[in-house]
Design a protein around this motif. Structure first.
Motif, PDB file in Angstrom:
ATOM      1  N   ASP A 153      15.721  47.022   4.030  1.00 18.85           N
ATOM      2  CA  ASP A 153      16.462  47.689   5.099  1.00 18.85           C
ATOM      3  C   ASP A 153      16.199  46.955   6.416  1.00 18.85           C
ATOM      4  O   ASP A 153      15.070  46.562   6.695  1.00 18.85           O
ATOM      5  CB  ASP A 153      15.999  49.139   5.261  1.00 18.85           C
ATOM      6  CG  ASP A 153      16.167  49.945   3.981  1.00 18.85           C
ATOM      7  OD1 ASP A 153      17.042  49.604   3.182  1.00 18.85           O
ATOM      8  OD2 ASP A 153      15.415  50.903   3.796  1.00 18.85           O
TER       9      ASP A 153
ATOM     10  N   TYR B  77      18.052  46.288  10.688  1.00 24.92           N
ATOM     11  CA  TYR B  77      19.123  46.434  11.659  1.00 24.92           C
ATOM     12  C   TYR B  77      18.932  45.356  12.706  1.00 24.92           C
ATOM     13  O   TYR B  77      17.877  44.725  12.798  1.00 24.92           O
ATOM     14  CB  TYR B  77      19.125  47.834  12.298  1.00 24.92           C
ATOM     15  CG  TYR B  77      17.901  48.124  13.127  1.00 24.92           C
ATOM     16  CD1 TYR B  77      17.862  47.804  14.474  1.00 24.92           C
ATOM     17  CD2 TYR B  77      16.771  48.688  12.544  1.00 24.92           C
ATOM     18  CE1 TYR B  77      16.732  48.050  15.233  1.00 24.92           C
ATOM     19  CE2 TYR B  77      15.647  48.936  13.291  1.00 24.92           C
ATOM     20  CZ  TYR B  77      15.629  48.623  14.633  1.00 24.92           C
ATOM     21  OH  TYR B  77      14.496  48.862  15.373  1.00 24.92           O
ATOM     22  N   ASP B  78      19.967  45.145  13.500  1.00 31.04           N
ATOM     23  CA  ASP B  78      19.870  44.153  14.565  1.00 31.04           C
ATOM     24  C   ASP B  78      20.949  44.447  15.606  1.00 31.04           C
ATOM     25  O   ASP B  78      21.875  45.219  15.359  1.00 31.04           O
ATOM     26  CB  ASP B  78      20.055  42.743  14.012  1.00 31.04           C
ATOM     27  CG  ASP B  78      19.404  41.683  14.875  1.00 31.04           C
ATOM     28  OD1 ASP B  78      18.831  42.023  15.937  1.00 31.04           O
ATOM     29  OD2 ASP B  78      19.451  40.501  14.502  1.00 31.04           O
ATOM     30  N   TYR B  79      20.811  43.843  16.745  1.00 25.54           N
ATOM     31  CA  TYR B  79      21.802  43.947  17.817  1.00 25.54           C
ATOM     32  C   TYR B  79      21.997  42.559  18.402  1.00 25.54           C
ATOM     33  O   TYR B  79      21.156  41.663  18.223  1.00 25.54           O
ATOM     34  CB  TYR B  79      21.334  44.921  18.905  1.00 25.54           C
ATOM     35  CG  TYR B  79      20.160  44.404  19.692  1.00 25.54           C
ATOM     36  CD1 TYR B  79      20.350  43.636  20.834  1.00 25.54           C
ATOM     37  CD2 TYR B  79      18.861  44.652  19.267  1.00 25.54           C
ATOM     38  CE1 TYR B  79      19.270  43.134  21.546  1.00 25.54           C
ATOM     39  CE2 TYR B  79      17.781  44.159  19.964  1.00 25.54           C
ATOM     40  CZ  TYR B  79      17.990  43.400  21.100  1.00 25.54           C
ATOM     41  OH  TYR B  79      16.917  42.904  21.792  1.00 25.54           O
TER      42      TYR B  79
ATOM     43  N   VAL C 193      23.562  47.531  10.704  1.00 28.07           N
ATOM     44  CA  VAL C 193      22.484  48.056   9.878  1.00 28.07           C
ATOM     45  C   VAL C 193      22.835  47.727   8.430  1.00 28.07           C
ATOM     46  O   VAL C 193      23.998  47.823   8.025  1.00 28.07           O
ATOM     47  CB  VAL C 193      22.275  49.576  10.099  1.00 28.07           C
ATOM     48  CG1 VAL C 193      23.514  50.366   9.754  1.00 28.07           C
ATOM     49  CG2 VAL C 193      21.090  50.085   9.322  1.00 28.07           C
ATOM     50  N   CYS C 194      21.836  47.266   7.673  1.00 28.15           N
ATOM     51  CA  CYS C 194      22.068  46.863   6.287  1.00 28.15           C
ATOM     52  C   CYS C 194      20.964  47.391   5.382  1.00 28.15           C
ATOM     53  O   CYS C 194      19.843  47.640   5.827  1.00 28.15           O
ATOM     54  CB  CYS C 194      22.102  45.345   6.163  1.00 28.15           C
ATOM     55  SG  CYS C 194      23.582  44.607   6.855  1.00 28.15           S
TER      56      CYS C 194
ATOM     57  N   GLY D 153      26.396  47.486   4.283  1.00 29.21           N
ATOM     58  CA  GLY D 153      26.205  47.380   5.726  1.00 29.21           C
ATOM     59  C   GLY D 153      27.247  48.098   6.557  1.00 29.21           C
ATOM     60  O   GLY D 153      28.324  48.468   6.078  1.00 29.21           O
TER      61      GLY D 153
ATOM     62  N   TYR E 167      28.718  47.447  10.618  1.00 25.53           N
ATOM     63  CA  TYR E 167      28.709  46.491  11.727  1.00 25.53           C
ATOM     64  C   TYR E 167      29.701  46.990  12.770  1.00 25.53           C
ATOM     65  O   TYR E 167      30.850  47.281  12.439  1.00 25.53           O
ATOM     66  CB  TYR E 167      29.142  45.132  11.185  1.00 25.53           C
ATOM     67  CG  TYR E 167      29.039  43.981  12.144  1.00 25.53           C
ATOM     68  CD1 TYR E 167      28.016  43.051  12.030  1.00 25.53           C
ATOM     69  CD2 TYR E 167      29.974  43.789  13.158  1.00 25.53           C
ATOM     70  CE1 TYR E 167      27.940  41.975  12.893  1.00 25.53           C
ATOM     71  CE2 TYR E 167      29.887  42.725  14.026  1.00 25.53           C
ATOM     72  CZ  TYR E 167      28.872  41.820  13.889  1.00 25.53           C
ATOM     73  OH  TYR E 167      28.777  40.745  14.743  1.00 25.53           O
TER      74      TYR E 167
END
Length: 194
Positions: free
Chosen positions: A72, A74-76, A88-89, A140, A142
């Protein structure tokens, strides 16, 4: 009595060998724990602890891996000078294999920053197929936010996202389904911008 003495010697020898084997196993367990702790620290380094404020928006996240390492993440990121992206994946499986796939996916998402979330999923899908070889897949969500607070998003086989409208308190279930990332070469035709 000679037989009893012989059995006792053999038993003591067996116990000694078991103690040696046990010591070796304990050393291996300690080494594996150190490696998992290192992997966990590496993964903590690529999953942001917080998301900075952007254009008057505030974000709050909390991340708890199920095991020492997980799939798991996430990123921005920013797209150009005026859009904010969030994703988020969830990688299939658990542990080290899932963590490796999540690291590859994170790099791929960072390499494909487009104005179309569906296009991003299409490119990441091909990267995962190329590097992971169908040994795993991910789901995911996005989204991109523009300066006027319009949200553009795509879903890749993840549970549907929800939008809470502050003014009314109304919760909306957002449409979109897509397909798994990293399983099908033609997956790009199933991702949709919404």
């Amino acid at each position: 009595s000679a037989r009893i003495l012989q059995d006792k010697r053999e038993l003591l020898t067996a116990v000694e060998y078991l103690n040696i084997a046990n010591d070796e196993l304990e050393r291996e367990i300690r080494a594996n724990k150190r490696e998992l702790e290192m992997a966990r620290n590496i993964q903590k380094g690529f999953v942001p602890r917080r998301i900075p404020d952007w254009n008057g928006l505030q974000f709050w996240v909390k991340f708890y891996p199920l095991t020492e390492v997980s799939g798991d993440f996430y990123d921005y990121f920013t797209i150009g000078s005026n859009k904010f992206g969030f994703m988020v994946c969830d990688v299939s499986g658990h542990g080290v294999p899932a963590a490796l796939i999540s690291a590859i996916a994170k790099l791929s998402f960072n390499n494909h920053r487009y104005d179309s979330p569906a296009e991003v999923f299409s490119h990441v899908n091909l990267d995962i197929l190329n590097y992971v070889k169908t040994e795993g897949y991910l789901t995911g969500f996005y989204m991109l936010i523009d300066p006027d607070y319009n949200i553009y998003y795509s879903v890749a086989a993840a549970p549907p996202p929800f939008l809470l409208r502050k003014e009314t308190g109304q919760v909306e279930r957002l449409d979109g389904k897509g397909t798994l990332i990293g399983m099908f070469g033609d997956a790009g035709k199933y991702y949709e911008d919404r």
